[in-house]
Design a protein around this motif. Structure first.
Motif, PDB file in Angstrom:
ATOM      1  N   LEU A 100       0.676  -1.281  -0.190  1.00  0.00           N
ATOM      2  CA  LEU A 100       0.033  -0.021   0.018  1.00  0.00           C
ATOM      3  C   LEU A 100       0.891   1.217   0.142  1.00  0.00           C
ATOM      4  O   LEU A 100       0.619   2.412  -0.623  1.00  0.00           O
ATOM      5  N   MET A 101       2.049   1.354   0.889  1.00  0.00           N
ATOM      6  CA  MET A 101       2.846   2.243   0.917  1.00  0.00           C
ATOM      7  C   MET A 101       3.526   2.560  -0.405  1.00  0.00           C
ATOM      8  O   MET A 101       3.644   3.839  -0.781  1.00  0.00           O
ATOM      9  N   ILE A 102       3.987   1.556  -1.140  1.00  0.00           N
ATOM     10  CA  ILE A 102       4.529   1.682  -2.591  1.00  0.00           C
ATOM     11  C   ILE A 102       3.699   2.361  -3.424  1.00  0.00           C
ATOM     12  O   ILE A 102       3.890   3.094  -4.161  1.00  0.00           O
ATOM     13  N   GLY A 103       2.254   1.595  -3.405  1.00  0.00           N
ATOM     14  CA  GLY A 103       1.424   2.402  -4.075  1.00  0.00           C
ATOM     15  C   GLY A 103       1.213   3.832  -3.983  1.00  0.00           C
ATOM     16  O   GLY A 103       0.806   4.509  -5.020  1.00  0.00           O
ATOM     17  N   LYS A 104       1.052   4.383  -2.823  1.00  0.00           N
ATOM     18  CA  LYS A 104       0.925   5.558  -2.427  1.00  0.00           C
ATOM     19  C   LYS A 104       2.249   6.364  -2.934  1.00  0.00           C
ATOM     20  O   LYS A 104       2.156   7.675  -3.522  1.00  0.00           O
ATOM     21  N   MET A 105       3.713   5.797  -2.974  1.00  0.00           N
ATOM     22  CA  MET A 105       4.559   6.463  -3.249  1.00  0.00           C
ATOM     23  C   MET A 105       4.957   6.662  -4.939  1.00  0.00           C
ATOM     24  O   MET A 105       5.543   7.457  -5.292  1.00  0.00           O
ATOM     25  N   VAL A 106       4.270   5.636  -5.506  1.00  0.00           N
ATOM     26  CA  VAL A 106       4.882   5.712  -7.103  1.00  0.00           C
ATOM     27  C   VAL A 106       4.509   7.112  -7.804  1.00  0.00           C
ATOM     28  O   VAL A 106       5.288   7.546  -8.606  1.00  0.00           O
ATOM     29  N   PRO A 107       3.319   7.518  -7.870  1.00  0.00           N
ATOM     30  CA  PRO A 107       2.974   8.779  -8.606  1.00  0.00           C
ATOM     31  C   PRO A 107       4.091   9.960  -8.090  1.00  0.00           C
ATOM     32  O   PRO A 107       4.570  10.734  -8.978  1.00  0.00           O
ATOM     33  N   PHE A 108       4.572   9.966  -6.791  1.00  0.00           N
ATOM     34  CA  PHE A 108       5.331  11.051  -6.330  1.00  0.00           C
ATOM     35  C   PHE A 108       6.786  10.530  -6.776  1.00  0.00           C
ATOM     36  O   PHE A 108       7.640  11.519  -6.980  1.00  0.00           O
ATOM     37  N   ILE A 109       6.974   9.452  -7.060  1.00  0.00           N
ATOM     38  CA  ILE A 109       8.420   8.978  -7.610  1.00  0.00           C
ATOM     39  C   ILE A 109       8.467   9.453  -9.042  1.00  0.00           C
ATOM     40  O   ILE A 109       9.459   9.861  -9.479  1.00  0.00           O
ATOM     41  N   ILE A 143      11.238  12.357 -10.470  1.00  0.00           N
ATOM     42  CA  ILE A 143      12.106  11.847 -11.600  1.00  0.00           C
ATOM     43  C   ILE A 143      11.909  12.830 -12.628  1.00  0.00           C
ATOM     44  O   ILE A 143      12.984  13.264 -13.426  1.00  0.00           O
ATOM     45  N   ILE A 144      10.670  13.124 -12.976  1.00  0.00           N
ATOM     46  CA  ILE A 144      10.418  14.138 -14.169  1.00  0.00           C
ATOM     47  C   ILE A 144      11.088  15.553 -13.773  1.00  0.00           C
ATOM     48  O   ILE A 144      11.670  16.120 -14.488  1.00  0.00           O
ATOM     49  N   ASP A 145      10.809  15.893 -12.509  1.00  0.00           N
ATOM     50  CA  ASP A 145      11.285  17.097 -11.776  1.00  0.00           C
ATOM     51  C   ASP A 145      12.917  17.081 -11.983  1.00  0.00           C
ATOM     52  O   ASP A 145      13.281  18.050 -12.372  1.00  0.00           O
ATOM     53  N   VAL A 146      13.537  15.897 -11.663  1.00  0.00           N
ATOM     54  CA  VAL A 146      14.979  15.763 -11.849  1.00  0.00           C
ATOM     55  C   VAL A 146      15.600  16.122 -13.270  1.00  0.00           C
ATOM     56  O   VAL A 146      16.392  16.607 -13.545  1.00  0.00           O
ATOM     57  N   LEU A 157      20.368   9.605 -11.726  1.00  0.00           N
ATOM     58  CA  LEU A 157      19.187   9.266 -11.754  1.00  0.00           C
ATOM     59  C   LEU A 157      18.884   8.273 -10.690  1.00  0.00           C
ATOM     60  O   LEU A 157      17.783   8.268  -9.930  1.00  0.00           O
ATOM     61  N   SER A 158      19.619   7.357 -10.683  1.00  0.00           N
ATOM     62  CA  SER A 158      19.572   6.230  -9.941  1.00  0.00           C
ATOM     63  C   SER A 158      19.932   6.717  -8.339  1.00  0.00           C
ATOM     64  O   SER A 158      18.970   6.152  -7.394  1.00  0.00           O
ATOM     65  N   LEU A 159      20.657   7.414  -8.025  1.00  0.00           N
ATOM     66  CA  LEU A 159      20.891   7.927  -6.677  1.00  0.00           C
ATOM     67  C   LEU A 159      19.692   8.829  -6.434  1.00  0.00           C
ATOM     68  O   LEU A 159      19.412   8.954  -5.122  1.00  0.00           O
ATOM     69  N   CYS A 160      19.204   9.741  -7.315  1.00  0.00           N
ATOM     70  CA  CYS A 160      18.340  10.461  -6.952  1.00  0.00           C
ATOM     71  C   CYS A 160      16.713   9.978  -6.671  1.00  0.00           C
ATOM     72  O   CYS A 160      16.160  10.008  -5.983  1.00  0.00           O
ATOM     73  N   LEU A 161      16.741   8.488  -7.288  1.00  0.00           N
ATOM     74  CA  LEU A 161      15.719   7.648  -6.750  1.00  0.00           C
ATOM     75  C   LEU A 161      15.742   7.175  -5.637  1.00  0.00           C
ATOM     76  O   LEU A 161      14.757   6.995  -4.826  1.00  0.00           O
ATOM     77  N   VAL A 162      16.930   6.688  -5.134  1.00  0.00           N
ATOM     78  CA  VAL A 162      17.272   6.540  -3.670  1.00  0.00           C
ATOM     79  C   VAL A 162      16.907   7.505  -2.827  1.00  0.00           C
ATOM     80  O   VAL A 162      16.328   7.337  -1.600  1.00  0.00           O
ATOM     81  N   PHE A 163      17.405   8.834  -3.221  1.00  0.00           N
ATOM     82  CA  PHE A 163      16.965   9.778  -2.146  1.00  0.00           C
ATOM     83  C   PHE A 163      15.442  10.230  -2.142  1.00  0.00           C
ATOM     84  O   PHE A 163      14.829  10.398  -1.052  1.00  0.00           O
ATOM     85  N   LEU A 164      14.775  10.018  -3.405  1.00  0.00           N
ATOM     86  CA  LEU A 164      13.302  10.201  -3.414  1.00  0.00           C
ATOM     87  C   LEU A 164      12.814   9.285  -2.474  1.00  0.00           C
ATOM     88  O   LEU A 164      11.683   9.237  -1.692  1.00  0.00           O
ATOM     89  N   LEU A 165      13.154   7.906  -2.472  1.00  0.00           N
ATOM     90  CA  LEU A 165      12.642   7.082  -1.660  1.00  0.00           C
ATOM     91  C   LEU A 165      12.821   7.309  -0.211  1.00  0.00           C
ATOM     92  O   LEU A 165      11.893   6.939   0.577  1.00  0.00           O
TER      93      LEU A 165
END
Length: 154
Positions: free
Chosen positions: A4-13, A17-20, A43-51
């Protein structure tokens, strides 16, 4: 709960990434600051920070009872994170106690990563400590959020 939490996070991820990508584009073509390092590493390290950041937001939301309480809590966490990350003031100029406190702030590690990859072109072999710290902080925050969310579901 973690699904459920991953589902909430996917749109923001996706938005993150679009913002980056937009910031990289503007830095390159508007401000003429070339990306010195690997875009895929960045991009991969931005993804880690986003998570990590989204996990912190989810954890705060599981602790809060109202939206106003959530907003105030985020401000209470976000403002010191920005001030103590090294973005505005160099960490080396801060008192020793505050310097030690900055080790629990994910943005501190992310700024080092972005400066290293974007401006200096260095690779993961020089940024592994910051990456590891982000992964540990992100994992711990996400685990706390999942645990608290699970209790809230029951």
């Amino acid at each position: 709960p973690y699904e459920l939490m991953i589902g909430k996070m996917v749109p923001f991820i996706v938005l993150g990434i679009i913002d980056v990508l937009l910031v990289i584009f503007v830095a390159n073509f508007w401000f003429k600051v070339p990306l010195q390092g690997s875009i895929w590493l960045l991009l991969s390290l931005c993804l880690v920070f986003l998570l990590t950041s989204l996990g912190m937001g989810l954890y705060i939301s599981t602790l809060s009872h109202t939206m106003q309480q959530t907003i105030l809590s985020v401000i209470f966490v976000l403002l010191p994170s920005i001030l103590l990350s090294g973005f505005i003031f160099p960490i080396s100029n801060m008192p020793d106690v505050i310097q030690w406190a900055t080790f629990i702030i994910p943005m501190r590690y992310f700024l080092t990563i972005v400066r290293g990859v974007f401006l200096k072109g260095i690779g993961i072999e020089y940024l592994w400590m910051e990456t590891f710290a982000l992964l540990v902080l992100g994992g711990a925050i996400f685990a706390l959020a999942v645990r608290k969310f699970k209790k809230k579901l029951e």
